[in-house]
Design a protein around this motif. Structure first.
Motif, PDB file in Angstrom:
ATOM      1  N   ALA A  17       0.642  -1.518   0.317  1.00 31.02           N
ATOM      2  CA  ALA A  17       0.324   0.267   0.315  1.00 31.02           C
ATOM      3  C   ALA A  17       0.976   0.975  -0.253  1.00 31.02           C
ATOM      4  O   ALA A  17       0.786   2.424  -0.912  1.00 31.02           O
ATOM      5  N   GLU A  18       1.908   0.909   0.411  1.00 25.08           N
ATOM      6  CA  GLU A  18       2.996   2.149   0.948  1.00 25.08           C
ATOM      7  C   GLU A  18       3.586   2.434  -0.717  1.00 25.08           C
ATOM      8  O   GLU A  18       3.497   3.726  -0.865  1.00 25.08           O
ATOM      9  N   SER A  21       1.293   3.737  -3.191  1.00 24.23           N
ATOM     10  CA  SER A  21       0.679   5.240  -2.900  1.00 24.23           C
ATOM     11  C   SER A  21       1.542   6.429  -3.822  1.00 24.23           C
ATOM     12  O   SER A  21       1.060   7.548  -3.706  1.00 24.23           O
ATOM     13  N   ARG A  22       3.064   5.874  -3.609  1.00 22.61           N
ATOM     14  CA  ARG A  22       4.186   6.672  -4.224  1.00 22.61           C
ATOM     15  C   ARG A  22       4.454   7.099  -5.358  1.00 22.61           C
ATOM     16  O   ARG A  22       4.933   7.133  -5.679  1.00 22.61           O
ATOM     17  N   ARG A  24       3.358   4.629 -10.145  1.00 23.33           N
ATOM     18  CA  ARG A  24       2.098   4.288 -10.741  1.00 23.33           C
ATOM     19  C   ARG A  24       3.373   3.325 -10.916  1.00 23.33           C
ATOM     20  O   ARG A  24       3.929   2.431 -11.548  1.00 23.33           O
ATOM     21  N   TRP A  46       7.771   7.607 -11.395  1.00 20.75           N
ATOM     22  CA  TRP A  46       7.724   8.448  -9.864  1.00 20.75           C
ATOM     23  C   TRP A  46       8.039   9.249 -10.491  1.00 20.75           C
ATOM     24  O   TRP A  46       8.752   9.839 -10.671  1.00 20.75           O
TER      25      TRP A  46
END
Length: 316
Positions: A17-18, A21-22, A24, A46
């Motif tokens: 999940a982390e 969230s940062r 693609r 990114w």
């Protein structure tokens, strides 16, 4: 694993999940001729305001990775770009991402790489990361990479050459541009298809057999001992070891243990509880002798105990 849809799980990614969230992150399906040998293509882009370290427990798979750091609108010859063959990683893989960058990766099925590089046992590359022309000489320039090449004489943070890639010949900038410069996923996938189709695959019944056996290990949680795999394969233990060394790159026992850790990670992420799932029950289900055995294996691989990892997932 050769159907038209790539895997949708996040198995092996530590705290997925982390990560998601940062950056693609997406997967794509290769051309039909390549699907029997590949898991998928994986693409990451990114643009980060601050550094971020991602961690992955590697699959028993070889990857080919095209990567560039810094400005994405400059030709590869003027950017920090390279391509590598990444053999099976034996430990936790950590990569620090900063600034702007892009990666286009090819994940082979366990056992699926050798038809493209039949000259060497796959174990040759295990635990190693080598420049692409080391394995595919026609992709090189014939020159060693110049550490001063790039947008600046002094590279900006996050654009330095990766010290974990072994020294070797530089990859043709034209190939790097073809894979890394297109803005659309469709064009990048087409470039990856073209690269692989130019290098095989060479028919190899032993590779087909190795892929079948690893799929059996991955899909059957009741298969927890090498002796069970020997019986299922109808081979001697020595023949099975040779098959895995030549076509998978690691021993059968290592594959079984690695998929156990992947399963434990996934259960921790799905439990939704501060301390994770019932670790004692999971240890028994995965074939560990007891919970302490699972804790030792998990901690040695991830760098944290199962409970500490689960608590980290639930933290704000």
């Amino acid at each position: 694993m050769s159907d038209s849809a790539p895997r949708r799980d996040t198995r092996g990614i530590v705290d997925p999940a982390e990560l998601l969230s940062r950056v693609r992150f997406r997967r794509h399906t290769p051309a039909p001729e390549l699907r029997p040998y590949l898991e998928h293509y994986w693409l990451i882009d990114w643009e980060l305001p601050e550094p971020y370290a991602t961690h992955v427990v590697p699959h028993p798979s070889v990857n080919i990775v095209f990567q560039r750091y810094g400005a994405l609108d400059a030709p590869a010859v003027h950017a920090r770009a390279c391509a590598e063959v990444a053999g099976i990683g034996l430990g936790l893989f950590t990569r620090k991402l900063t600034g702007t960058g892009r990666v286009c990766g090819i994940q082979f099925r366990p056992g699926g790489f050798r038809p493209f590089a039949p000259a060497w046992p796959v174990s040759t590359w295990t635990g190693r990361r080598v420049p692409l022309p080391t394995v595919f000489p026609d992709t090189g320039t014939g020159l060693e990479p110049d550490p001063a090449t790039g947008p600046d004489t002094e590279p900006s943070p996050g654009t330095e050459p990766d010290p974990d890639i072994e020294p070797g010949p530089a990859t043709d900038p034209g190939l790097l541009d073809a894979v890394l410069s297109p803005e659309t996923d469709h064009a990048r996938v087409a470039a990856l298809d073209a690269f692989l189709l130019a290098h095989g695959p060479a028919p190899d019944p032993a590779a087909d057999r190795a892929m079948e056996l690893v799929d059996l290990v991955r899909g059957d949680r009741g298969l927890q001992r090498v002796s069970q795999l020997v019986a299922a394969a109808g081979l001697s233990a020595r023949s099975l070891q040779r098959l895995f060394g030549a076509h998978v790159g690691v021993a059968p026992k290592w594959v079984i243990l690695r998929y156990r850790i992947h399963e434990a990670l996934e259960r921790a992420e799905a439990a939704g509880e501060a301390d994770g799932p019932d670790w004692a029950a999971l240890a028994a289900e995965l074939g560990y002798s007891d919970q302490a055995h699972l804790v030792r294996d998990f901690s040695a691989t991830i760098g944290a105990s199962p409970t500490a990892y689960a608590r980290g997932l639930s933290a704000p």
